[in-house]
Design a protein around this motif. Structure first.
Motif, mmCIF file in Angstrom:
data_model
loop_
_atom_site.group_PDB
_atom_site.id
_atom_site.type_symbol
_atom_site.label_atom_id
_atom_site.label_comp_id
_atom_site.label_asym_id
_atom_site.label_seq_id
_atom_site.Cartn_x
_atom_site.Cartn_y
_atom_site.Cartn_z
ATOM 1 N N LEU A 146 8.373 -114.847 -24.462
ATOM 2 C CA LEU A 146 8.684 -114.039 -25.630
ATOM 3 C C LEU A 146 9.727 -114.732 -26.497
ATOM 4 C CD1 LEU A 146 8.921 -110.490 -24.020
ATOM 5 C CD2 LEU A 146 7.080 -111.389 -25.427
ATOM 6 N N ASP A 147 9.574 -114.598 -27.792
ATOM 7 C CA ASP A 147 10.544 -115.151 -28.729
ATOM 8 C C ASP A 147 10.582 -114.267 -29.963
ATOM 9 O OD1 ASP A 147 12.414 -117.008 -29.779
ATOM 10 O OD2 ASP A 147 10.825 -117.930 -30.971
ATOM 11 N N LYS A 176 11.874 -109.563 -39.051
ATOM 12 C CA LYS A 176 11.891 -110.074 -37.679
ATOM 13 C C LYS A 176 10.670 -109.556 -36.936
ATOM 14 C CE LYS A 176 16.888 -110.180 -37.181
ATOM 15 N NZ LYS A 176 18.044 -109.647 -36.472
ATOM 16 N N GLY A 177 10.192 -110.381 -36.031
ATOM 17 C CA GLY A 177 9.074 -109.974 -35.207
ATOM 18 C C GLY A 177 9.148 -110.635 -33.849
ATOM 19 N N LEU A 178 8.533 -110.014 -32.875
ATOM 20 C CA LEU A 178 8.493 -110.548 -31.522
ATOM 21 C C LEU A 178 7.129 -111.194 -31.305
ATOM 22 C CD1 LEU A 178 10.233 -110.630 -28.940
ATOM 23 C CD2 LEU A 178 9.046 -108.581 -28.186
ATOM 24 N N PHE A 189 0.718 -111.912 -28.072
ATOM 25 C CA PHE A 189 1.352 -110.667 -28.492
ATOM 26 C C PHE A 189 2.065 -110.876 -29.812
ATOM 27 C CE2 PHE A 189 5.121 -107.954 -28.804
ATOM 28 C CZ PHE A 189 4.535 -106.707 -28.732
ATOM 29 N N LEU A 190 1.887 -109.945 -30.738
ATOM 30 C CA LEU A 190 2.611 -109.928 -32.009
ATOM 31 C C LEU A 190 3.094 -108.508 -32.241
ATOM 32 C CD1 LEU A 190 0.069 -111.925 -34.213
ATOM 33 C CD2 LEU A 190 2.262 -112.762 -33.384
#
Length: 198
Positions: A146-147, A176-178, A189-190
Protein backbone atom coordinates in the motif's frame (compact mmCIF):
# COMPACT_ATOMS: atom_id res chain seq x y z
CA UNK A 1 0.71 33.65 -58.82
CA UNK A 2 1.43 30.02 -59.63
CA UNK A 3 3.88 29.83 -56.72
CA UNK A 4 1.23 31.18 -54.32
CA UNK A 5 -1.23 28.55 -55.52
CA UNK A 6 1.32 25.77 -54.90
CA UNK A 7 2.06 27.18 -51.43
CA UNK A 8 -1.66 27.29 -50.61
CA UNK A 9 -2.12 23.72 -51.87
CA UNK A 10 0.69 22.56 -49.59
CA UNK A 11 -0.87 24.36 -46.61
CA UNK A 12 -4.28 22.86 -47.37
CA UNK A 13 -2.82 19.36 -47.64
CA UNK A 14 -0.95 19.90 -44.35
CA UNK A 15 -4.05 21.06 -42.51
CA UNK A 16 -6.27 18.34 -43.99
CA UNK A 17 -4.12 15.52 -42.56
CA UNK A 18 -5.80 14.01 -39.51
CA UNK A 19 -3.62 12.59 -36.77
CA UNK A 20 -4.41 8.90 -36.22
CA UNK A 21 -3.05 5.63 -34.91
CA UNK A 22 -2.21 4.70 -38.51
CA UNK A 23 0.59 7.29 -38.44
CA UNK A 24 2.35 5.81 -35.41
CA UNK A 25 1.40 2.12 -35.53
CA UNK A 26 4.78 1.00 -36.93
CA UNK A 27 6.88 2.83 -34.32
CA UNK A 28 6.69 1.51 -30.75
CA UNK A 29 8.64 4.53 -29.47
CA UNK A 30 5.98 6.88 -30.81
CA UNK A 31 3.18 4.70 -29.43
CA UNK A 32 4.85 4.83 -26.03
CA UNK A 33 5.49 8.59 -26.32
CA UNK A 34 1.85 9.40 -27.05
CA UNK A 35 0.04 6.75 -25.00
CA UNK A 36 2.36 5.36 -22.33
CA UNK A 37 1.67 1.87 -23.69
CA UNK A 38 4.98 0.17 -24.55
CA UNK A 39 4.05 -1.24 -27.96
CA UNK A 40 1.59 -0.96 -30.81
CA UNK A 41 0.70 -4.64 -30.34
CA UNK A 42 -0.39 -4.03 -26.75
CA UNK A 43 -2.35 -0.95 -27.85
CA UNK A 44 -4.15 -3.06 -30.48
CA UNK A 45 -5.03 -5.66 -27.82
CA UNK A 46 -6.51 -2.93 -25.65
CA UNK A 47 -8.56 -1.74 -28.64
CA UNK A 48 -9.83 -5.31 -29.23
CA UNK A 49 -10.77 -5.61 -25.55
CA UNK A 50 -12.64 -2.30 -25.53
CA UNK A 51 -14.49 -2.98 -28.81
CA UNK A 52 -16.34 -5.86 -27.14
CA UNK A 53 -18.27 -3.39 -24.97
CA UNK A 54 -21.06 -1.01 -25.87
CA UNK A 55 -20.05 2.62 -25.41
CA UNK A 56 -22.59 5.16 -24.17
CA UNK A 57 -21.19 8.61 -24.81
CA UNK A 58 -21.24 11.17 -22.02
CA UNK A 59 -23.12 13.83 -24.02
CA UNK A 60 -25.61 11.23 -25.34
CA UNK A 61 -24.49 11.60 -28.95
CA UNK A 62 -22.15 9.27 -30.74
CA UNK A 63 -18.91 10.28 -32.40
CA UNK A 64 -18.76 8.96 -35.94
CA UNK A 65 -16.17 11.37 -37.26
CA UNK A 66 -13.31 9.92 -35.18
CA UNK A 67 -12.64 6.15 -35.32
CA UNK A 68 -12.76 4.29 -32.00
CA UNK A 69 -9.07 3.41 -32.20
CA UNK A 70 -8.32 7.13 -32.53
CA UNK A 71 -10.73 8.00 -29.73
CA UNK A 72 -8.71 5.71 -27.46
CA UNK A 73 -5.49 7.27 -28.76
CA UNK A 74 -6.85 10.75 -28.04
CA UNK A 75 -7.85 9.79 -24.50
CA UNK A 76 -4.48 8.21 -23.73
CA UNK A 77 -2.71 11.26 -25.17
CA UNK A 78 -4.72 13.44 -22.79
CA UNK A 79 -3.92 11.19 -19.83
CA UNK A 80 -0.24 10.72 -20.72
CA UNK A 81 0.74 14.17 -21.98
CA UNK A 82 -2.14 16.38 -20.80
CA UNK A 83 -2.45 17.87 -24.27
CA UNK A 84 -4.90 20.81 -24.30
CA UNK A 85 -8.33 20.06 -25.74
CA UNK A 86 -7.84 22.69 -28.44
CA UNK A 87 -4.66 20.95 -29.62
CA UNK A 88 -6.39 17.56 -29.66
CA UNK A 89 -9.31 19.07 -31.56
CA UNK A 90 -6.88 20.48 -34.12
CA UNK A 91 -4.89 17.22 -34.46
CA UNK A 92 -7.97 15.01 -34.87
CA UNK A 93 -9.96 17.59 -36.89
CA UNK A 94 -13.00 17.78 -34.64
CA UNK A 95 -14.57 20.26 -32.21
CA UNK A 96 -13.53 20.80 -28.61
CA UNK A 97 -16.95 19.54 -27.53
CA UNK A 98 -16.30 16.31 -29.41
CA UNK A 99 -12.93 16.01 -27.65
CA UNK A 100 -14.64 16.49 -24.27
CA UNK A 101 -17.30 13.93 -25.14
CA UNK A 102 -14.66 11.39 -26.20
CA UNK A 103 -12.30 11.86 -23.26
CA UNK A 104 -14.96 11.83 -20.53
CA UNK A 105 -16.62 8.78 -22.12
CA UNK A 106 -13.41 6.80 -22.62
CA UNK A 107 -12.09 7.50 -19.11
CA UNK A 108 -15.30 5.97 -17.77
CA UNK A 109 -15.05 3.06 -20.21
CA UNK A 110 -11.43 2.33 -19.28
CA UNK A 111 -12.29 2.58 -15.59
CA UNK A 112 -15.17 0.14 -15.94
CA UNK A 113 -13.16 -2.38 -17.94
CA UNK A 114 -9.69 -2.15 -16.44
CA UNK A 115 -10.34 -1.13 -12.84
CA UNK A 116 -13.71 -2.64 -12.02
CA UNK A 117 -13.39 -5.56 -14.43
CA UNK A 118 -9.88 -6.71 -13.59
CA UNK A 119 -9.26 -5.30 -10.14
CA UNK A 120 -12.35 -6.70 -8.48
CA UNK A 121 -10.43 -8.24 -5.61
CA UNK A 122 -6.98 -8.53 -4.10
CA UNK A 123 -5.31 -11.73 -5.34
CA UNK A 124 -4.83 -14.61 -2.90
CA UNK A 125 -1.42 -15.55 -1.49
CA UNK A 126 -1.39 -18.65 -3.67
CA UNK A 127 -2.09 -16.62 -6.80
CA UNK A 128 0.61 -14.09 -5.88
CA UNK A 129 3.20 -16.82 -5.27
CA UNK A 130 2.86 -17.93 -8.88
CA UNK A 131 4.27 -14.62 -10.14
CA UNK A 132 6.32 -13.40 -7.18
CA UNK A 133 9.54 -11.55 -8.18
CA UNK A 134 12.88 -12.58 -6.68
CA UNK A 135 12.99 -9.48 -4.47
CA UNK A 136 10.01 -10.87 -2.51
CA UNK A 137 11.65 -14.22 -1.68
CA UNK A 138 11.52 -13.42 2.06
CA UNK A 139 7.99 -12.01 1.90
CA UNK A 140 6.02 -15.01 0.63
CA UNK A 141 2.84 -13.99 2.51
CA UNK A 142 2.70 -10.56 0.87
CA UNK A 143 -0.52 -9.92 -1.03
CA UNK A 144 -0.41 -6.16 -1.51
CA UNK A 145 1.86 -3.16 -0.97
CA UNK A 146 0.00 0.00 0.00
CA UNK A 147 1.12 3.54 -0.74
CA UNK A 148 -0.55 6.89 -0.40
CA UNK A 149 0.00 9.20 -3.34
CA UNK A 150 -0.83 12.83 -4.01
CA UNK A 151 -1.88 14.29 -7.34
CA UNK A 152 -1.63 18.01 -8.08
CA UNK A 153 -4.90 19.72 -8.93
CA UNK A 154 -5.93 23.15 -10.15
CA UNK A 155 -6.17 25.78 -7.44
CA UNK A 156 -9.87 26.17 -6.59
CA UNK A 157 -11.33 29.69 -6.64
CA UNK A 158 -13.40 29.00 -3.54
CA UNK A 159 -11.27 29.74 -0.46
CA UNK A 160 -12.71 26.84 1.60
CA UNK A 161 -11.96 24.34 -1.21
CA UNK A 162 -8.51 25.90 -1.64
CA UNK A 163 -7.76 25.34 2.07
CA UNK A 164 -9.10 21.79 1.96
CA UNK A 165 -6.97 20.78 -1.00
CA UNK A 166 -3.73 22.47 0.09
CA UNK A 167 -1.04 19.95 1.10
CA UNK A 168 1.68 21.30 3.38
CA UNK A 169 3.75 18.24 2.53
CA UNK A 170 3.70 18.89 -1.24
CA UNK A 171 3.28 22.71 -1.00
CA UNK A 172 0.53 22.52 -3.64
CA UNK A 173 -3.17 21.89 -3.94
CA UNK A 174 -3.59 18.14 -4.24
CA UNK A 175 -5.84 15.14 -3.92
CA UNK A 176 -4.67 12.06 -2.00
CA UNK A 177 -5.41 8.46 -2.74
CA UNK A 178 -4.39 5.03 -1.55
CA UNK A 179 -2.92 2.66 -4.14
CA UNK A 180 -2.42 -1.07 -3.64
CA UNK A 181 0.06 -2.95 -5.80
CA UNK A 182 0.52 -6.74 -5.92
CA UNK A 183 4.12 -8.02 -5.75
CA UNK A 184 4.13 -8.62 -9.52
CA UNK A 185 3.43 -4.92 -10.13
CA UNK A 186 -0.29 -5.10 -10.92
CA UNK A 187 -2.39 -2.34 -9.35
CA UNK A 188 -5.03 -4.18 -7.32
CA UNK A 189 -6.61 -1.41 -5.26
CA UNK A 190 -7.47 2.26 -5.80
CA UNK A 191 -9.24 4.28 -3.14
CA UNK A 192 -11.41 7.31 -3.66
CA UNK A 193 -9.54 10.62 -3.70
CA UNK A 194 -9.47 12.85 -0.63
CA UNK A 195 -8.60 16.53 -0.24
CA UNK A 196 -4.86 17.17 0.18
CA UNK A 197 -5.14 18.66 3.66
CA UNK A 198 -6.54 15.40 5.09
Amino acid sequence: MERQIETLKLEISYFSVVFSFEEIKDDNKLVHLYTGIPSAELFKKLVCLVEKFEINYYYNWGVGKVKKVDQLLMTLMKLRRNDPQLELAHRFRCSRTTVQNIIITWIHVLHEILVKGFLGQIPSRLKNQGCMPDSFVFFTNCRITLDCTEIKCAIPKNMLQRNLTYSYYKHNNTFKGLVGVAPNGVVTFLSELFAGSV
